[in-house]
Design a protein around this motif. Structure first.
Motif, PDB file in Angstrom:
ATOM      1  N   GLU A  36     -33.003  81.835  62.296  1.00  0.00           N
ATOM      2  CA  GLU A  36     -32.100  81.185  61.334  1.00  0.00           C
ATOM      3  C   GLU A  36     -32.749  79.917  60.783  1.00  0.00           C
ATOM      4  OE1 GLU A  36     -28.388  80.531  59.231  1.00  0.00           O
ATOM      5  OE2 GLU A  36     -29.339  82.281  60.163  1.00  0.00           O
ATOM      6  N   ASN A  40     -33.975  79.164  56.857  1.00  0.00           N
ATOM      7  CA  ASN A  40     -33.523  77.987  56.119  1.00  0.00           C
ATOM      8  C   ASN A  40     -34.669  77.098  55.677  1.00  0.00           C
ATOM      9  OD1 ASN A  40     -30.813  78.691  56.371  1.00  0.00           O
ATOM     10  ND2 ASN A  40     -30.564  77.598  58.303  1.00  0.00           N
ATOM     11  N   LYS A  62     -20.367  81.557  54.438  1.00  0.00           N
ATOM     12  CA  LYS A  62     -21.379  80.506  54.475  1.00  0.00           C
ATOM     13  C   LYS A  62     -21.504  79.905  53.081  1.00  0.00           C
ATOM     14  CE  LYS A  62     -25.995  79.633  56.312  1.00  0.00           C
ATOM     15  NZ  LYS A  62     -27.193  80.228  56.930  1.00  0.00           N
ATOM     16  N   ASN A  63     -21.338  78.579  53.004  1.00  0.00           N
ATOM     17  CA  ASN A  63     -21.351  77.885  51.712  1.00  0.00           C
ATOM     18  C   ASN A  63     -20.343  78.511  50.735  1.00  0.00           C
ATOM     19  OD1 ASN A  63     -23.462  76.143  52.568  1.00  0.00           O
ATOM     20  ND2 ASN A  63     -24.985  77.684  52.004  1.00  0.00           N
ATOM     21  N   ASN A  67     -20.652  86.960  53.684  1.00  0.00           N
ATOM     22  CA  ASN A  67     -21.930  87.560  54.046  1.00  0.00           C
ATOM     23  C   ASN A  67     -21.735  88.635  55.103  1.00  0.00           C
ATOM     24  OD1 ASN A  67     -24.236  85.679  52.837  1.00  0.00           O
ATOM     25  ND2 ASN A  67     -22.616  84.339  53.599  1.00  0.00           N
ATOM     26  N   TYR A  86     -25.913  87.658  63.132  1.00  0.00           N
ATOM     27  CA  TYR A  86     -24.955  86.817  63.845  1.00  0.00           C
ATOM     28  C   TYR A  86     -24.284  87.598  64.969  1.00  0.00           C
ATOM     29  CZ  TYR A  86     -25.330  83.461  59.995  1.00  0.00           C
ATOM     30  OH  TYR A  86     -25.792  82.554  59.072  1.00  0.00           O
TER      31      TYR A  86
END
Length: 206
Positions: A36, A40, A62-63, A67, A86
Motif C-alpha cells: 500500500e 502511494n 477512499k477519497n 473501490n 484489503y
C-alpha cells in the motif's frame, strides 16, 4: 484463469519482462502495508480489479470514491504490477489466488513474482529470501539478501514457490522476521527497502 477468482482489466497493461508483486496478506499484514505504501509513493495506476463470488460483498471508500477491495496497480514504464488487497483471504482460496497470479504472469510475460511472509523472529528484524528457480535465486544473491536453505513457507507464497518450481516461473519469497503480534513498522520499512533493491524504480514512504 481460475474459476474462483477473476481479473477484470480496466486500463491497458504492458509489463512484459517485468515484476509482479504479491500484496495479498496470507501470513501477517506486513506485505499489505508495504505494498500500500509502495502504491502511494510510486507512480502506480489502477489497472485491474480482482473479484470472486467468494469475496465478501463490500466496497472500500477512499477519497470519497468506491473501490473493489482487491485490485492490481500498474506502472507500464517501470514494468511493475502490484496485487493489492484489503481482504485477508480464507485459506481455502490461497491456491486459487496463487494460480491466478501465475497464469496472469504467463499471460503478461512478466519475468518474476515477488511475494512476502512474516515469520516469528527475534527483536532484531531481518529479511531472508527463497526462490523457485536458479535465476530467481541469483536475483536474491545480487540484491544482498541472505538465502534460506531450510524453511516452511505457507499460504499463497508457498503455492507460488511450488508451482513456480514446476513450471519454471521465477518466484522470490521474502521472509520478514518480527517478534510483534501487531503491525511492525520496522519490519515493513525493511521490506520496503528490500523491494526497492529487487524492483528498480519503486520506493516506499511509510
Amino acid at each position: 484463469m481460475t474459476n474462483e477468482i477473476s481479473i477484470r482489466e480496466i486500463n491497458p497493461i504492458s509489463i512484459e519482462g517485468g515484476v509482479i508483486i504479491n500484496g495479498f496478506p496470507s501470513s501477517g499484514i506486513t506485505s499489505a502495508i508495504a505494498t500500500e505504501s509502495l502504491i502511494n509513493t510510486t507512480d502506480l495506476d489502477l489497472g485491474a480489479i480482482i473479484d470472486s463470488e467468494r469475496f465478501p460483498p463490500i466496497s472500500i471508500i477512499k477519497n470519497g470514491m468506491p473501490n473493489y477491495p482487491a485490485r492490481i496497480f500498474v506502472n507500464n514504464d517501470l514494468n511493475v504490477a502490484v496485487f493489492s488487497s484489503y481482504l485477508t483471504l480464507d485459506v481455502s482460496l490461497h491456491r486459487s489466488a496463487a494460480r491466478l497470479m501465475l497464469d496472469w504472469t504467463k499471460e503478461k510475460k512478466a519475468s518474476v513474482i515477488v511475494s512476502c511472509i512474516t515469520v516469528k523472529g527475534t527483536t532484531e528484524t531481518k529479511i531472508y529470501g527463497v526462490a523457485s528457480t536458479g535465476k530467481a535465486r541469483g536475483m536474491i544473491v545480487d540484491a544482498g539478501i541472505t538465502v534460506v536453505e531450510n524453511a516452511t513457507v505457507p499460504g499463497i507464497s508457498g503455492v507460488l514457490l511450488n508451482e513456480g518450481m514446476l513450471e519454471g516461473i521465477n518466484v522470490i519469497v521474502l521472509l520478514v522476521t518480527s517478534d510483534k503480534e501487531f503491525p511492525d513498522f520496522t519490519a515493513t520499512s525493511n521490506l520496503c527497502n528490500t523491494l526497492s533493491k529487487l524492483v528498480p524504480g519503486v520506493s516506499c514512504n511509510l
